[in-house]
Design an enzyme around this catalytic site. Structure first.
Site, short mmCIF file in Angstrom:
data_model
loop_
_atom_site.label_atom_id
_atom_site.label_comp_id
_atom_site.label_asym_id
_atom_site.label_seq_id
_atom_site.Cartn_x
_atom_site.Cartn_y
_atom_site.Cartn_z
N LYS A 29 -25.10 -17.28 11.70
CA LYS A 29 -25.38 -18.56 11.36
C LYS A 29 -26.88 -18.88 11.04
O LYS A 29 -27.27 -19.42 10.17
CB LYS A 29 -24.72 -19.61 12.42
N ARG A 98 -24.47 -24.34 18.21
CA ARG A 98 -23.70 -23.42 18.00
C ARG A 98 -24.04 -21.97 18.14
O ARG A 98 -24.94 -21.40 18.24
CB ARG A 98 -23.30 -23.12 16.28
N GLY A 107 -14.03 -14.72 19.83
CA GLY A 107 -13.71 -14.82 21.40
C GLY A 107 -14.80 -15.75 21.99
O GLY A 107 -14.72 -16.04 23.11
N MET A 109 -17.63 -19.11 22.31
CA MET A 109 -17.54 -20.55 22.28
C MET A 109 -18.14 -20.76 20.86
O MET A 109 -19.19 -20.13 20.24
CB MET A 109 -18.73 -21.22 23.13
N ARG A 342 -20.74 -19.65 1.35
CA ARG A 342 -20.22 -18.22 1.88
C ARG A 342 -19.63 -17.75 0.52
O ARG A 342 -19.03 -18.52 -0.52
CB ARG A 342 -19.20 -18.23 2.85
N HIS A 459 16.84 4.49 -5.63
CA HIS A 459 16.85 4.29 -6.85
C HIS A 459 16.60 3.05 -7.54
O HIS A 459 16.03 2.84 -8.40
CB HIS A 459 18.23 4.72 -7.13
N ARG A 622 10.17 16.21 -18.55
CA ARG A 622 10.68 16.85 -17.36
C ARG A 622 12.26 17.33 -17.58
O ARG A 622 12.85 16.38 -18.18
CB ARG A 622 10.83 16.04 -16.18
N SER A 775 2.50 19.27 -11.39
CA SER A 775 2.54 17.70 -11.23
C SER A 775 3.10 17.57 -9.80
O SER A 775 4.37 18.02 -9.79
CB SER A 775 3.03 17.26 -12.35
N GLY A 777 5.41 15.84 -7.36
CA GLY A 777 6.45 14.58 -7.22
C GLY A 777 6.47 14.28 -6.02
O GLY A 777 7.06 14.96 -4.98
N THR A 778 5.38 13.37 -5.72
CA THR A 778 5.24 12.99 -4.18
C THR A 778 6.38 12.28 -3.57
O THR A 778 6.55 12.14 -2.17
CB THR A 778 3.87 11.98 -4.16
N ASN A 779 7.34 11.54 -4.35
CA ASN A 779 8.52 10.97 -3.60
C ASN A 779 9.19 12.02 -2.87
O ASN A 779 9.50 11.85 -1.64
CB ASN A 779 9.43 10.47 -4.55
N CYS A 842 2.99 12.73 -10.32
CA CYS A 842 4.02 11.90 -11.01
C CYS A 842 4.91 10.97 -10.07
O CYS A 842 5.74 10.57 -10.75
CB CYS A 842 4.46 12.47 -12.20
N TYR A 862 -4.91 13.63 -13.27
CA TYR A 862 -4.21 12.62 -13.61
C TYR A 862 -3.27 12.11 -12.59
O TYR A 862 -2.82 12.78 -11.94
CB TYR A 862 -3.78 12.62 -14.93
#
Lengths: 917, 917
Positions: A29, A98, A107, A109, A342, A459, A622, A775, A777-779, A842, A862
């Site tokens: 402040k 203040r 926490g 005053m 601010r 899905h 694919r 590539s 396929g992270t799923n 992908c 990519y």
């Protein structure tokens, strides 16, 4: 001067002793007020006791010698600065006290207002403000706040006393209390203080001030503050500063007032001052809602010079802080005071526009502009939202927020029903147990999906995100009653055709037709920002696209290529599906080959469109991935067809269908995710691979002949071993060679592997020898690495997140420790055996900002995401690069808020303000 | 001497110039004959042209200078040695010429017999053998073999000529040809040679010999030989040797004969000479089957001295080669000749006994004894086998050979049916689509299982191996017709109660009741061998045991502990199942807790039994693992119960059942393998964990009180992250602490993790910090690493093995490259953070010898396998250690053959022999 050095820093027109660099010493402040004053911004003067005082006090349990004198000097300086005196019965100086630590600390005053009031001064304030009610109310607040915080009197005592008087006066609102009643309250409060502390409420303003300062320093050691510091790892020895500031009043007549404003519109980002103002008022009046504020622009008519000053002052602040400012101000008797400034919270729309504008104005750099917009916040711009301005209704149930946006429509319980209803011009929400590839036709026409099962990457979720539609999955409180054709959602029963509203951003489901706010969509500013992001990025953003329409969207959205074209989606068209089924059910090579011959030109046609759309960018196709049984009708379906055939005494058909039924049962799998799919199909049905490779390369030859530059990249799914890759790469090259020989023409193409299985990651070095790209396929890689079926994980993943066993859903944000380690290992190994290999991602994570940052750090070339996520991913890709260059930039990101809360009618914020008015 | 050094090495009683160390120079055959001669074994004398001749000849296209002289000397020496001369019309010396490379090479010319016969000598032979037929037939064979191999005359020419004469003579068998006909054949063959080569068949025996040797050297460069060397990586410059040896004849009267024998019984291992003999005969007579051989022991009566000599000679051979010998011999006119000796093929039973005996006799070391028995061969001893002695019947279909042994019994189509039939005293084979945990009661009473679906590690397969029962899974040609209660297997229809026979070692299914050979079982010799193996091993062998009966078997089988007790199997008893279902379907904590309270004493009782059986060895108990829906009835079952309740107008029951049905539907999973199971259950239903931990530790306290030394090891399944392990280890310790505090008693216990998910392997270092042991669940780890559902993999895994994409089924033999890499990484990481951690393997691979070798090399402390596999695993564990010390020992393993083919009536072997008689 004393042992700890200078203790008090003044800020006023005659003297500013601090500046913006002194946060450590003056606290948050204090440093803000000093900086504003230094900038020439009119700020009510005051002074700050620096943190070194607190540290000394914490250490020595006493104040440094000489502090009292320095303080007396400061108070005297302040009295002269403002022309009133502490304890003066006519023109009393009123002060706020203040706390202000270098790091914001909830926490501690916070504030005591109206210090300086006593039995005499209250009359002077009444005179000066023209309101005995206001003066008495201010005095009663001082007694109450001071006694609770400084004298540690129980809050309940004051509350009880207030309640008694309210009920004897028969009023509900404090504002309706009479002057007499307020006098009674003040008396009553003073006697409480006497009774509890054994001493009267201190009438000496200097004593009030001293005790208030003591209380701030004491609050540093309050249990709450200690606990907060422990949690946040803040040093105990840091200490807090205390700021003592002159009170100003906006309710000294028609020449006074109070307001809150923004240097630019926080909802739209328009570059004009924006906000609200109330004449002859204080914050409390706005909170009470008894009077309606006017737009800040109104000031330009009523107080043109002051408006000019406000614009000039706040422009200075914006230029100085290099960001949109949200400021609070008071006009006391024609004089402007800034109370706080601010960085402004703003909507995504505003964040985009203000960032681009400020970069164009030269106020910030392009990099800063990029980092000021949170990628995830763009979804808010790009999808419609439910409009909760009339309040939050009760939700029926909550599921996975699987795809953002909102949907309001009529319930359809099946894909077929959805198609019929949509054909009749209805807006449809598809409500099912879960969706399968068979439901695509219904999903294509629905505005949103709600499923009882499945997780954030089921899905339905994947398709929804691909289509940019709203989707909620795994909403547990849904049960379908097939006999009556109804569903219970939460505690209500719904029929098909009933209205339903989905909030895809929170996963909440609502009964009825809630109002909808349309998506903002892309605009010039966003486009500019994304262009900058793409320029900055070291990782490219490609799109997943299964259809020519998707490809067109990918091109429009500046995707750098297609990273995933799922060819199976091309087979679900009813006409194609029949050939597909004929192929699967064929008893011999000849029949299979005949069915494939029918499918080839259809696939080729789709690929031609993709190549035309994307030329000269790469299109990654694919090969067929799902288990073949996904293309077959269900056993139930065939069984009822058999029954029908029998009724019609069509025995031939019945026998044939019986064979089909048996075949379908044989193909059923207990864990289809780990079943006969991906490249396993290519190895067991090499004809399918040959058909697809021919379709791809024939399409490439055709479009190349038309003058396009097709770049086909053939991707083999679900590779688990080098040997698979070797055999299949050979099969692809052989098919290509024989086609090129037939046609006397060639076209460049490349072959790659999808890395979706842990074993593929482990063996990536060997696999890489046979391909030119890979590539992730992270799923599936996440599913297999964790052993989590994404469709079934809801039942425990929620619990995991609740118990904080997982910090994030690994299907949304990549698991760096587990899956990420595999990826890192695989990339290293692949680059070692094949230095030029191209690396992509992908999976769904390709559209997640945090994951993109990680992929970028791994050196991935990519990411490919659904077209709807392109803007988010492009921006995230830009961030990834910028953050890797300057990790501290993270904090530059400005906080955004949903657009509606950007309006000034925000009670919470005004409550904050009321303390300072 | 010449440029290449000594070329010819003689072997005869007067002179043996080679020995067993000269394989490189003399080739396999030459070195064997030299060594036998050197040992004083009577061998028809001869000489070997060494490989250096071949190498010179290959290089220079000519023979070394002086070779001819050395050869002439050798022939002359041989003539003196045997007392007959090459080309002598009365007492002609007849020779065989054979190739013999240092490494056996099927691509090369093998043998030319009867060299030395011509138009004159044939009369001498007729005289000497007393049979013109034999002499003419030998001559015709020489012309035929010599002309084809040496002169490159087409084989067809001779075949056609033979056919013509056969048909004009109206005979089918050559043995029925008259002497006249044979004379015609010889004439005809000679004219073919003249016609094709332009020269008459060479009458000069020396020329015959020279040309035959040329042909052997030429055959080194035959396309077949070159191809074979390329495939096997044999050097082109190695060259072959040529052995020239005197022919001997067993058909020179009643004082002559021919036989084949073993130094010990190849079926039983009994330490007595064993074999068959035919008087006045040659191999051909045995092949023709016209005469029945007598047991070798018969010789002891008819020619006692010669029998003594044979025993003495073969004992010498056995002692020399330090292994059971299979030998061929001929007696010519009362004189014994050994023609060949080699290590004997033998049954598993014989391999065990002979190895133990020979070690006890001091002939070989214990290590050698261990390495001579192939671990996998023990299954043959330990399970019953179908008896195919009456010929191989046609099989109906073939599936996965999922668990070895054989089963013959009556078909039951369901577990319930099996129980009813077994109760009526029938031997039952359970034939189902696939089995689930629900079928355990039926599997317990059946003698074997046959399923239409599933692979080598499906539920049925795993249970079968655990129970040591025969099992065939994934037999595709089975279709159940539920309406008629029949099944088609292959092309036949079967009713329940029909006889069926299963060959679990080959996966073949037979109609009807085939004869069965009972299992040999363990015996003194096997027990001795296994004791030695356990002493040698550095990896312990533990057993999987789910019931007190299993534990008793584990103890009897010398398991060093229980590595996996699957507690879920304890819940399938109908009485317990009801409580289990009540627990799962409970609507609130109270009901759940009440059901768990019922289950606790039952589990505790089982654990007490396990601890008593195994004290003081460790018992590893896995917490509940399968998805809870496995314990619930099927939707179909409940639906029909609902219909019944409705018919009876019992509406309350119907409504309650409807709720159950809905609940079951909610719990259904699309990929249960990756669903809500393992430690995910412990985290979402902590009550179950607490109940199980209490049951384990209370059982430990009770049995410790009885004086036993229980060693409970609590294993948490399906861990994927450190946080899971941390939370659950804490929960276990808390439960234990509060129990110990209640009882005022403690008992030692440990906590470990099952590593079954790739992520657990990757994060093993972190996980290990919270546990004292970890155990790899290699079944699931293989499934997840490959993304192969073991129940569904049949449809492509067969194809993978056929196309040689995989060298072995990764569910049988651990995949070292993929899964093995993960294990290796995990072990290293775990030992780094927790150096004292114990490492186990409790997947199916724990019973596979090749996998045990790999685990041992990783430093795994123990493997746990089904009790039925204990002997195999114990032996394999011994091998693993011995092989790691001396990798070349691999070749010491003697080859075993199924017992029935160990008999002498083996046509194939006799055909081989016929060349040399």
């Amino acid at each position: 001067m004393n042992l700890v050095g200078k203790c008090i820093y003044r800020f006023g027109k005659d003297s500013v002793e601090g500046d913006g660099s002194m946060r450590e010493l003056l606290g948050g402040k204090g440093v803000g007020l000093a900086e504003m004053t230094r900038l020439g911004v009119p700020v009510p003067p005051g002074f700050t006791l620096a943190t070194n005082v607190c540290r000394y006090w914490l250490d020595q349990k006493t104040y440094p010698k000489g502090l009292q004198r320095e303080m007396d000097d400061a108070v005297r300086w302040l009295e002269i600065e403002v022309g009133s005196r502490l304890g003066d019965p006519v023109e009393p100086l009123l002060l706020s006290v203040r706390s202000g630590a270098p790091i914001s600390m909830p926490g501690m005053m916070d504030t005591i207002l109206n210090i300086g009031l006593n039995d005499k001064c209250v009359l002077g304030l009444a005179e000066r403000s023209g309101s005995m009610r206001f003066a008495l109310d201010s005095y009663r607040r001082l007694i109450q706040m001071f006694s609770i915080v400084v004298l540690e009197v129980s809050k309940h005592r004051f509350d009880r006393a207030l309640d008694e008087i309210r009920s004897s006066e028969r009023v509900l609102e404090d504002s309706a209390l009479s002057v007499d009643a307020l006098e009674t309250i003040v008396r009553s409060f003073k006697s409480i203080v006497l009774e509890v502390t054994g001493k009267p409420f201190p009438q000496d303003p200097h004593e009030q001030l001293r005790l208030a300062i003591d209380a701030v320093f004491n609050s540093w050691n309050s249990p709450r503050a200690k606990c907060y510091r422990k949690l946040e790892g803040i040093s105990e020895s840091l200490g807090t500063a205390v700021t003592v500031q002159t009170m100003v009043f906006g309710n000294r007549g028609e020449n006074s007032g109070t307001g809150v404003g923004f240097t630019r519109n926080p909802s739209t980002g328009e570059p004009n001052i924006f906000g609200e103002f109330l004449f002859n008022a204080q914050g409390e009046d706005i909170v009470a809602g008894t009077r309606t504020p006017v737009a800040i622009a109104e000031l330009s008519k009523r107080m043109p010079e002051l408006f000019e000053e406000l614009v000039s002052v706040t422009t200075t602040l914006e230029r100085h802080y290099r960001d949109v400012q949200e400021f609070e101000f008071t006009i006391e008797d024609g004089k402007l005071f800034l109370l706080q400034t601010r960085s402004a919270k703003r909507s995504a729309l505003a964040a985009v526009r203000t960032s681009v504008d400020m970069a164009s104005e030269g106020l910030i750099t392009r990099s800063e502009a990029l980092l000021r917009v949170k990628p995830a916040s763009l979804t808010e711009m790009l999808a419609p939202q439910l409009n909760f301005s009339d309040g939050d209704p009760q939700s029926l149930t909550t599921g996975f927020a699987a795809s953002p946006g909102a949907a309001v429509g009529l319930i359809a319980f099946s894909a077929n029903e959805a198609v019929v209803m949509a054909a009749a011009g209805k807006t449809v929400i598809l409500v099912t147990e879960e969706t399968t590839a068979d439901d695509i036709h219904g999903m294509a026409v629905a505005t949103g999906f709600l499923t009882a099962r499945g997780g954030a990457t089921s899905h339905a979720a994947v398709v929804a995100r691909g289509l940019g539609k709203c989707c909620i999955t795994g909403a547990k409180d849904i049960s379908h009653d097939l006999t009556s054709g109804t569903a219970r959602i939460g505690s209500e029963t719904f029929h098909s055709g009933d209205w339903l509203s989905l909030d895809g951003s929170t996963g909440r489901v609502f009964a009825g037709r809630l109002p909808l706010k349309a998506a903002v969509g892309t605009n010039h500013y966003l486009q500019t920002l994304l262009d900058w992001a793409i320029e900055e990025s070291s990782i490219e953003v490609w799109a997943n696209a299964d259809t020519p329409e998707d490809a067109a969207r990918a091109r429009t959205g500046n995707a750098a290529g297609i990273g995933l074209c799922r060819t199976e989606h091309m087979f679900f068209d009813p006409k194609r599906l029949n050939h597909m089924r004929a192929m699967i059910l064929a008893n011999n090579e000849l029949d299979r080959s005949a069915a494939l011959d029918e499918l080839l030109p259809m696939q080729q046609h789709d690929f031609e469109e993709l190549f035309r759309s994307m030329s000269p960018l790469p299109v990654t196709i694919r090969l067929l991935d799902p288990p073949l049984h996904e293309f077959l009708p269900s056993v139930e379906e065939v069984t009822s067809e058999i029954a029908a055939a029998r009724r019609e005494e069509n025995w031939d058909a019945a026998i044939q269908l019986e064979t089909v039924r048996r075949r379908i049962e044989t193909m059923r799998e207990s864990n289809p995710m780990m079943g006969h799919r991906g490249c396993r199909l290519s190895l067991t049905y090499p004809d399918i691979l040959r058909m697809q490779v021919r379709a791809i390369l024939q399409a490439a030859l055709v479009t190349a002949g038309e003058g396009f530059a097709p770049v086909p990249e053939i991707m083999v799914p679900l590779i688990s071993s080098e040997e698979e890759m070797k055999v299949l790469a050979e099969a692809i090259h052989e098919t290509a060679s024989s086609l090129f020989a037939e046609r006397q023409q060639t076209v460049p193409y490349s072959v790659g592997a999808m890395i979706e299985l842990p074993r593929a990651a482990i063996c990536a070095g060997r696999i890489a020898k046979h391909i030119s790209f890979l590539s992730f396929g992270t799923n599936d890689l996440t599913q297999m690495t964790y052993g989590f079926s994404r469709d079934d994980s809801r039942s425990y993943l929620d619990e995991y997140l609740k118990q904080e066993i997982f910090a994030a859903d690994p299907f949304i944000t990549i698991d760096e420790e587990g899956v990420g380690s595999l990826m890192k290992f695989a990339i290293g190994a692949a680059q070692e055996t094949n230095p030029g290999i191209k690396i992509g991602v992908c999976g769904e994570h390709g559209g997640d900002p945090e994951s993109i940052r990680f992929f970028s750090s791994l050196g991935v070339d990519y990411v490919s995401c659904s077209t709807a996520r392109l803007p988010v991913a492009q921006l995230a890709a830009g961030h990834a690069k910028l953050r890797s260059e300057a990790p501290s930039c993270v904090s530059l990101e400005c906080s955004t808020v949903p657009a509606e809360t950007g309006s000034v009618a925000n009670v919470e914020r005004l409550e904050e303000r009321s303390h300072s008015v």
